[in-house]
Design an enzyme around this catalytic site. Structure first.
Site, PDB file in Angstrom:
ATOM      1  N   HIS A  39       0.379  -7.654  15.616  1.00 47.32           N
ATOM      2  CA  HIS A  39       1.743  -8.202  15.714  1.00 47.32           C
ATOM      3  C   HIS A  39       2.447  -7.783  16.997  1.00 47.32           C
ATOM      4  CE1 HIS A  39       2.319  -9.753  11.478  1.00 47.32           C
ATOM      5  NE2 HIS A  39       1.160  -9.123  11.396  1.00 47.32           N
ATOM      6  N   ASP A  64       8.122  -7.327  23.559  1.00 44.27           N
ATOM      7  CA  ASP A  64       8.057  -7.629  22.120  1.00 44.27           C
ATOM      8  C   ASP A  64       6.841  -8.503  21.848  1.00 44.27           C
ATOM      9  OD1 ASP A  64       8.855  -7.714  19.473  1.00 44.27           O
ATOM     10  OD2 ASP A  64      10.937  -8.140  19.975  1.00 44.27           O
TER      11      ASP A  64
HETATM   12  P1  ADP Z   1      10.165  -6.456  14.784  1.00 43.98           P
HETATM   13  O1  ADP Z   1       8.965  -6.896  14.050  1.00 43.98           O
HETATM   14  O2  ADP Z   1       9.852  -5.660  16.010  1.00 43.98           O
HETATM   15  O3  ADP Z   1      11.167  -5.739  13.949  1.00 43.98           O
HETATM   16  P2  ADP Z   1      11.035  -9.288  14.860  1.00 43.98           P
HETATM   17  O4  ADP Z   1      12.201  -9.897  15.557  1.00 43.98           O
HETATM   18  O5  ADP Z   1       9.765 -10.014  15.041  1.00 43.98           O
HETATM   19  O6  ADP Z   1      10.948  -7.762  15.344  1.00 43.98           O
HETATM   20  O7  ADP Z   1      11.308  -9.235  13.311  1.00 43.98           O
HETATM   21  C1  ADP Z   1      12.419  -8.626  12.764  1.00 43.98           C
HETATM   22  C2  ADP Z   1      12.677  -9.241  11.404  1.00 43.98           C
HETATM   23  O8  ADP Z   1      13.503  -8.332  10.670  1.00 43.98           O
HETATM   24  C3  ADP Z   1      13.419 -10.564  11.481  1.00 43.98           C
HETATM   25  O9  ADP Z   1      12.976 -11.407  10.463  1.00 43.98           O
HETATM   26  C4  ADP Z   1      14.870 -10.146  11.265  1.00 43.98           C
HETATM   27  O10 ADP Z   1      15.696 -11.146  10.695  1.00 43.98           O
HETATM   28  C5  ADP Z   1      14.713  -8.973  10.327  1.00 43.98           C
HETATM   29  N1  ADP Z   1      15.816  -8.028  10.528  1.00 43.98           N
HETATM   30  C6  ADP Z   1      16.131  -7.387  11.647  1.00 43.98           C
HETATM   31  N2  ADP Z   1      17.256  -6.638  11.463  1.00 43.98           N
HETATM   32  C7  ADP Z   1      17.630  -6.829  10.198  1.00 43.98           C
HETATM   33  C8  ADP Z   1      18.705  -6.345   9.390  1.00 43.98           C
HETATM   34  N3  ADP Z   1      19.637  -5.519   9.840  1.00 43.98           N
HETATM   35  N4  ADP Z   1      18.756  -6.741   8.124  1.00 43.98           N
HETATM   36  C9  ADP Z   1      17.818  -7.575   7.642  1.00 43.98           C
HETATM   37  N5  ADP Z   1      16.809  -8.070   8.344  1.00 43.98           N
HETATM   38  C10 ADP Z   1      16.701  -7.718   9.607  1.00 43.98           C
HETATM   39  O1  F6P Z   2       6.279  -6.110  13.687  1.00 37.80           O
HETATM   40  C1  F6P Z   2       6.204  -4.842  14.218  1.00 37.80           C
HETATM   41  C2  F6P Z   2       6.363  -3.759  13.186  1.00 37.80           C
HETATM   42  O2  F6P Z   2       5.899  -2.617  13.754  1.00 37.80           O
HETATM   43  C3  F6P Z   2       5.589  -3.908  11.909  1.00 37.80           C
HETATM   44  O3  F6P Z   2       4.243  -3.585  11.964  1.00 37.80           O
HETATM   45  C4  F6P Z   2       6.361  -2.975  11.082  1.00 37.80           C
HETATM   46  O4  F6P Z   2       6.142  -3.156   9.739  1.00 37.80           O
HETATM   47  C5  F6P Z   2       7.789  -3.261  11.486  1.00 37.80           C
HETATM   48  O5  F6P Z   2       7.703  -3.503  12.846  1.00 37.80           O
HETATM   49  C6  F6P Z   2       8.803  -2.223  11.075  1.00 37.80           C
HETATM   50  O6  F6P Z   2       8.409  -0.918  11.399  1.00 37.80           O
HETATM   51  P1  F6P Z   2       8.068   0.190  10.307  1.00 37.80           P
HETATM   52  O7  F6P Z   2       7.055  -0.395   9.386  1.00 37.80           O
HETATM   53  O8  F6P Z   2       7.589   1.343  11.088  1.00 37.80           O
HETATM   54  O9  F6P Z   2       9.338   0.451   9.590  1.00 37.80           O
END
Ligand code: ADP
Ligand code: F6P
Length: 468
Positions: free
Chosen positions: A162, A370
């Protein structure tokens, strides 16, 4: 899942999403939750709890959510420390996000990573049947297929990364680079988010592992052959769009507009991670107020940044910096009737997020690096066709490979981001509509279903006996 009536899908990831609430902040849990919604199968991983080393059993706990069963296990305290916080998040995470300065190498971390993967394999083998397709996710579990093979699992096993895969020069700085790549070759399919991740991986295999490209998407090395391809992760675009247009969302947007006196909102939603460029975007917002003072009292930045991995030092530092900066900007520019930066440090329900996205004139998605960034796709999916907002997107987010109609910025160029905000806030309706139409089409085309169906098609195309 329910793959073809014969095979069952077993998904394995460190973090297992809450299929009930889907409030988890993190792309992996959100993407898998969306992908597994209409299917049947097993989702195996960590339950989020920690047990003492020789105390409680690690036996999986099974829970049924409609057609999906989750099988979750706790982590031993030493595994939490060395596998999760240590090797996964203090070595692989920073290295794969091009932050060699934040990587900490300790023998206990790599040993713990290997041991935890072995323990996970011990529990998983109890649940895997010979015809199952096994799909492993993300950087915590790179050696899992090798551990399963050691336990005589001959099933087809796929891996999806990912996060980004860095260029060889960066990857080589990890003392375990050779082992990590060799162990990856125990999978049958290796999936990446973008063509540059795939190209980085191929270059490493060709130049440093004596590998060769066998065909368009097959790589040979270590006497094995794997499919290595891109499968950009997507969201359930239809579902998110409808959530943003429900009667409840209308109500939430109306209340937001009343509270903010119809001022324009810029929104950012990111885990509080140093890869997300949060301080940089706050500085760019401050610059917006300095360079274009017409935005004073007419625009606000709402930043939702839930906590993540708070026991890792680099995350503590980023939180302090962000809180300091938002306080400074509010102190300098704010007034009794206007708060320039609203910063919320917690998870928010998905329907509230959808409404907030729709109610915001600008979606600010400017990570320094990212894998994909699902927030960018969610922002697009939430917009209304008639009066859409504008997405500002970092060129270093995987999503930028596809979402070219966004305002693409370099997050390291503060004034560039500031100017993009000014442009987005003043963009004509016609241009907004045109850009949004193209973006929405792309988000719908490469959605969660497309992602998992194309990955599983590749996995099913491998012969059940391991390609050698
Ligand atoms: P990462 O996997 O690095 O966290 P992404 O943008 O791919 O980044 O995914 C983040 C996901 O988590 C998105 O679906 C987003 O809507 C969700 N998310 C991020 N912040 C919040 C929050 N404060 N509350 C609920 N969902 C969240
Ligand atoms: O999408 C990236 C990611 O590292 C996932 O593998 C992971 O589940 C998510 O972000 C949130 O991080 P964590 O699992 O360490 O809370």
């Amino acid at each position: 899942m329910g793959c073809d009536g014969v095979t069952r899908l077993v998904v394995v990831s460190n973090r297992v999403g809450d299929l009930d609430k889907m409030e988890a902040a993190g792309g992996l849990a959100v993407a898998l939750g969306a992908a597994l919604k209409d299917t049947t199968g097993l989702w195996f991983g960590w339950d989020g709890t920690v047990v003492e080393n020789n105390g409680d059993s690690l036996a999986p706990k099974l829970t049924r959510f409609n057609s999906v069963t989750t099988a979750t296990i706790p982590l031993r305290r030493s595994d939490y420390k060395n596998y999760y916080l240590g090797y996964s998040n203090r070595v692989i995470w920073p290295t794969f996000h091009y932050r060699l300065d934040l990587a900490t190498h300790r023998a206990a971390f790599i040993d713990g990573y290997k041991q935890a993967n072995a323990r996970i394999a011990d529990q998983l083998v109890k649940l895997v049947s010979p015809r199952d397709l096994v799909w492993v996710h993300d950087y915590h579990l790179i050696p899992l297929a090798a551990e399963l093979r050691r336990r005589n699992i001959d099933n087809r096993i796929g891996f999806f990364l990912h996060i980004p895969f860095p260029p060889p020069d960066i990857f080589l700085a990890n003392p375990d680079h050779a082992w990590l790549i060799e162990t990856l070759f125990s999978f049958d399919v290796i999936g990446f988010q973008t063509t540059s991740d795939l190209e980085n991986f191929r270059r490493y295999v060709r130049e440093h592992a004596k590998g060769r490209l066998e065909s368009e998407d097959r790589l040979c090395a270590f006497g094995r052959s794997v499919i290595a391809r891109t499968f950009p992760v997507g969201i359930d675009a239809d579902f998110f769009h409808h959530m943003a247009h429900s009667p409840e969302a209308h109500g939430q947007i109306r209340r937001l507009r009343q509270r903010t006196l119809n001022r324009k909102q810029i929104i950012g939603v990111d885990r509080l991670d140093y890869t997300k460029g949060l301080p940089d975007r706050l500085r760019a917002f401050r610059r917006l107020l300095e360079l274009y003072p017409e935005n004073i009292k007419t625009v606000s930045l709402n930043q939702i940044a839930p906590p993540t991995r708070e026991e890792v030092t680099a995350y503590v530092a980023i939180r302090k910096e962000l809180e300091g900066l938002s306080g400074e900007i509010n102190g300098e520019f704010g007034d009794f009737d206007w708060t320039p930066v609203r910063y919320i440090h917690r998870a928010v329900s998905r329907d509230t997020l959808a409404a907030l996205f729709r109610g915001s004139a600008v979606g600010l998605v400017v990570p320094l690096r990212d894998g994909m960034n699902l927030v960018a796709k969610e922002y697009v999916a939430a917009q209304s066709e008639a009066d859409p907002g504008v997405l500002i997107l970092s060129r270093f987010a995987g999503a930028a490979e596809d979402l070219q109609e966004a305002l693409i910025v370099n997050p390291y160029d503060r004034d560039g981001v500031t100017n993009a905000m000014q442009r987005a806030l003043n963009m004509s309706l016609e241009e907004r509509r045109e850009r949004h139409r193209a973006l929405f089409k792309r988000v719908c085309k490469r959605d969660a279903k497309h992602w998992y169906e194309s990955f599983l098609a590749a996995l099913k195309s491998c012969s059940p006996k391991r390609a050698a």
